[in-house]
Design a protein around this motif. Sequence first.
Motif, mmCIF file in Angstrom:
data_model
loop_
_atom_site.group_PDB
_atom_site.id
_atom_site.type_symbol
_atom_site.label_atom_id
_atom_site.label_comp_id
_atom_site.label_asym_id
_atom_site.label_seq_id
_atom_site.Cartn_x
_atom_site.Cartn_y
_atom_site.Cartn_z
ATOM 1 N N GLU A 36 -14.887 2.909 -11.638
ATOM 2 C CA GLU A 36 -14.565 1.591 -11.094
ATOM 3 C C GLU A 36 -13.341 1.708 -10.201
ATOM 4 O OE1 GLU A 36 -16.231 -1.173 -14.742
ATOM 5 O OE2 GLU A 36 -14.061 -0.864 -14.578
ATOM 6 N N VAL A 37 -13.481 1.255 -8.959
ATOM 7 C CA VAL A 37 -12.382 1.272 -7.993
ATOM 8 C C VAL A 37 -11.722 -0.101 -8.022
ATOM 9 C CG1 VAL A 37 -11.770 1.520 -5.560
ATOM 10 C CG2 VAL A 37 -13.507 3.024 -6.579
ATOM 11 N N ILE A 38 -10.425 -0.086 -8.235
ATOM 12 C CA ILE A 38 -9.656 -1.325 -8.357
ATOM 13 C C ILE A 38 -9.104 -1.699 -6.979
ATOM 14 C CG2 ILE A 38 -7.676 -2.405 -9.492
ATOM 15 C CD1 ILE A 38 -8.045 -0.172 -11.703
ATOM 16 N N GLY A 39 -9.502 -2.866 -6.485
ATOM 17 C CA GLY A 39 -9.059 -3.315 -5.164
ATOM 18 C C GLY A 39 -7.577 -3.686 -5.154
ATOM 19 N N ASP A 40 -6.923 -3.494 -3.998
ATOM 20 C CA ASP A 40 -5.528 -3.922 -3.832
ATOM 21 C C ASP A 40 -5.315 -4.384 -2.395
ATOM 22 O OD1 ASP A 40 -5.044 -1.677 -2.152
ATOM 23 O OD2 ASP A 40 -4.361 -0.450 -3.823
ATOM 24 N N ARG A 41 -4.118 -4.860 -2.104
ATOM 25 C CA ARG A 41 -3.777 -5.306 -0.744
ATOM 26 C C ARG A 41 -2.686 -4.422 -0.132
ATOM 27 N NH1 ARG A 41 -6.303 -9.893 0.607
ATOM 28 N NH2 ARG A 41 -7.063 -11.207 -1.059
ATOM 29 N N ILE A 42 -2.625 -3.198 -0.581
ATOM 30 C CA ILE A 42 -1.607 -2.256 -0.102
ATOM 31 C C ILE A 42 -2.219 -1.414 1.022
ATOM 32 C CG2 ILE A 42 -0.122 -0.320 -0.746
ATOM 33 C CD1 ILE A 42 -0.335 -1.384 -3.666
ATOM 34 N N ALA A 43 -1.540 -1.391 2.171
ATOM 35 C CA ALA A 43 -1.996 -0.540 3.275
ATOM 36 C C ALA A 43 -1.606 0.905 2.923
ATOM 37 C CB ALA A 43 -1.355 -0.977 4.578
ATOM 38 N N GLU A 44 -2.594 1.765 2.835
ATOM 39 C CA GLU A 44 -2.351 3.166 2.444
ATOM 40 C C GLU A 44 -3.444 4.042 3.040
ATOM 41 O OE1 GLU A 44 -2.510 2.886 -1.844
ATOM 42 O OE2 GLU A 44 -4.406 1.835 -1.734
ATOM 43 N N LYS A 45 -3.257 5.343 2.931
ATOM 44 C CA LYS A 45 -4.288 6.274 3.398
ATOM 45 C C LYS A 45 -5.478 6.210 2.439
ATOM 46 C CE LYS A 45 -1.132 9.565 5.497
ATOM 47 N NZ LYS A 45 -0.692 10.949 5.547
ATOM 48 N N ASP A 46 -6.615 6.651 2.957
ATOM 49 C CA ASP A 46 -7.791 6.755 2.089
ATOM 50 C C ASP A 46 -7.454 7.714 0.945
ATOM 51 O OD1 ASP A 46 -9.044 5.151 3.933
ATOM 52 O OD2 ASP A 46 -10.247 6.763 4.813
ATOM 53 N N GLU A 47 -7.911 7.366 -0.255
ATOM 54 C CA GLU A 47 -7.588 8.177 -1.438
ATOM 55 C C GLU A 47 -8.846 8.865 -1.967
ATOM 56 O OE1 GLU A 47 -4.106 5.486 -3.384
ATOM 57 O OE2 GLU A 47 -6.091 4.565 -3.204
ATOM 58 N N THR A 48 -8.626 9.904 -2.768
ATOM 59 C CA THR A 48 -9.778 10.669 -3.278
ATOM 60 C C THR A 48 -9.741 10.807 -4.803
ATOM 61 O OG1 THR A 48 -8.641 12.787 -2.967
ATOM 62 C CG2 THR A 48 -10.022 12.006 -1.141
ATOM 63 N N ILE A 49 -10.950 10.929 -5.337
ATOM 64 C CA ILE A 49 -11.180 11.178 -6.759
ATOM 65 C C ILE A 49 -12.210 12.302 -6.845
ATOM 66 C CG2 ILE A 49 -12.076 10.209 -8.921
ATOM 67 C CD1 ILE A 49 -11.441 7.413 -7.718
ATOM 68 N N VAL A 50 -12.014 13.227 -7.795
ATOM 69 C CA VAL A 50 -12.964 14.322 -7.980
ATOM 70 C C VAL A 50 -13.741 14.107 -9.276
ATOM 71 C CG1 VAL A 50 -13.200 16.799 -8.424
ATOM 72 C CG2 VAL A 50 -11.611 15.996 -6.687
ATOM 73 N N PHE A 51 -15.063 14.265 -9.179
ATOM 74 C CA PHE A 51 -15.931 14.286 -10.355
ATOM 75 C C PHE A 51 -16.424 15.721 -10.470
ATOM 76 C CE2 PHE A 51 -19.921 14.279 -12.559
ATOM 77 C CZ PHE A 51 -19.696 13.408 -13.617
ATOM 78 N N ARG A 52 -16.163 16.359 -11.639
ATOM 79 C CA ARG A 52 -16.495 17.785 -11.799
ATOM 80 C C ARG A 52 -17.223 18.016 -13.119
ATOM 81 N NH1 ARG A 52 -11.511 19.731 -11.630
ATOM 82 N NH2 ARG A 52 -11.630 19.930 -9.383
ATOM 83 N N ILE A 86 -12.091 4.244 0.721
ATOM 84 C CA ILE A 86 -11.664 3.866 2.059
ATOM 85 C C ILE A 86 -10.789 2.611 1.980
ATOM 86 C CG2 ILE A 86 -12.444 3.129 4.351
ATOM 87 C CD1 ILE A 86 -15.033 4.750 3.785
ATOM 88 N N ASP A 87 -9.560 2.740 2.427
ATOM 89 C CA ASP A 87 -8.623 1.617 2.400
ATOM 90 C C ASP A 87 -9.034 0.583 3.448
ATOM 91 O OD1 ASP A 87 -6.036 0.558 1.323
ATOM 92 O OD2 ASP A 87 -5.610 0.559 3.486
ATOM 93 N N ASP A 88 -9.054 -0.686 3.062
ATOM 94 C CA ASP A 88 -9.464 -1.742 3.989
ATOM 95 C C ASP A 88 -8.311 -2.686 4.285
ATOM 96 O OD1 ASP A 88 -9.382 -2.849 1.470
ATOM 97 O OD2 ASP A 88 -11.278 -3.895 1.636
ATOM 98 N N ASP A 89 -7.060 -2.228 4.091
ATOM 99 C CA ASP A 89 -5.882 -3.034 4.376
ATOM 100 C C ASP A 89 -5.229 -2.527 5.665
ATOM 101 O OD1 ASP A 89 -5.930 -4.591 1.860
ATOM 102 O OD2 ASP A 89 -5.587 -2.612 0.960
ATOM 103 N N ALA A 90 -4.692 -3.455 6.460
ATOM 104 C CA ALA A 90 -4.056 -3.080 7.734
ATOM 105 C C ALA A 90 -2.777 -2.306 7.468
ATOM 106 C CB ALA A 90 -3.756 -4.330 8.559
ATOM 107 N N MET A 91 -2.542 -1.298 8.294
ATOM 108 C CA MET A 91 -1.311 -0.504 8.169
ATOM 109 C C MET A 91 -0.288 -0.985 9.153
ATOM 110 S SD MET A 91 -2.560 3.346 7.462
ATOM 111 C CE MET A 91 -1.631 3.949 6.081
#
Length: 175
Positions: free
Chosen positions: A133-149, A170-175
């Motif tokens: 589950e990806v938790i939405g926020d309003r923070i402008a940031e770089k795209d982040e990654t998660i690894v499933f192994r 993929i971040d959808d907040d303006a930087m």
Amino acid sequence: MEPTATSRPNLTVTVDLTATPTATVEPTVEPTATSTLPVQPTVTATLTRTSLVAVQVIEPLIEGHPPEITSCAVVVELREATDKEVTVTYVVEPGPLNPASPDSDYRVPDGITGNLVFPGGSPAGTTRTVVIEVIGDRIAEKDETIVFRLTGISGGELVADQSEQMLTIIDDDAM
């Protein structure tokens, strides 16, 4: 003196070189034991197939805004039918590039580690799913990654180069 005559006898000798065997040897085979049952060889062939398991490709996901939570279903697939149980262990962790933070960027309801079980008799194409589950926020940031192994397996084999996938948030907040 009286004449004498000398005679030389003409002697002919014939030698017979023909060999005559004096003994004949013939092999004999005598059984030492007998069986009243016919002997039939028995051949048993057991075909053991290694069940292959792989993680399907994870598509990037748009983060969203609070209180929005976006679910990503990570699919693990049994590529070959199995006649015995196959158990796969997994881990979900922050990625190598701009790692997402557990509990603030994402959570895994069933735990960041766990087991996926494919029972004996499962056909090829059987899947198990782990939800991130990806938790939405309003923070402008770089795209982040998660690894499933996939970290281990019993009763099968992991498909080479398909035991790990990365989820990009993929971040959808303006930087």
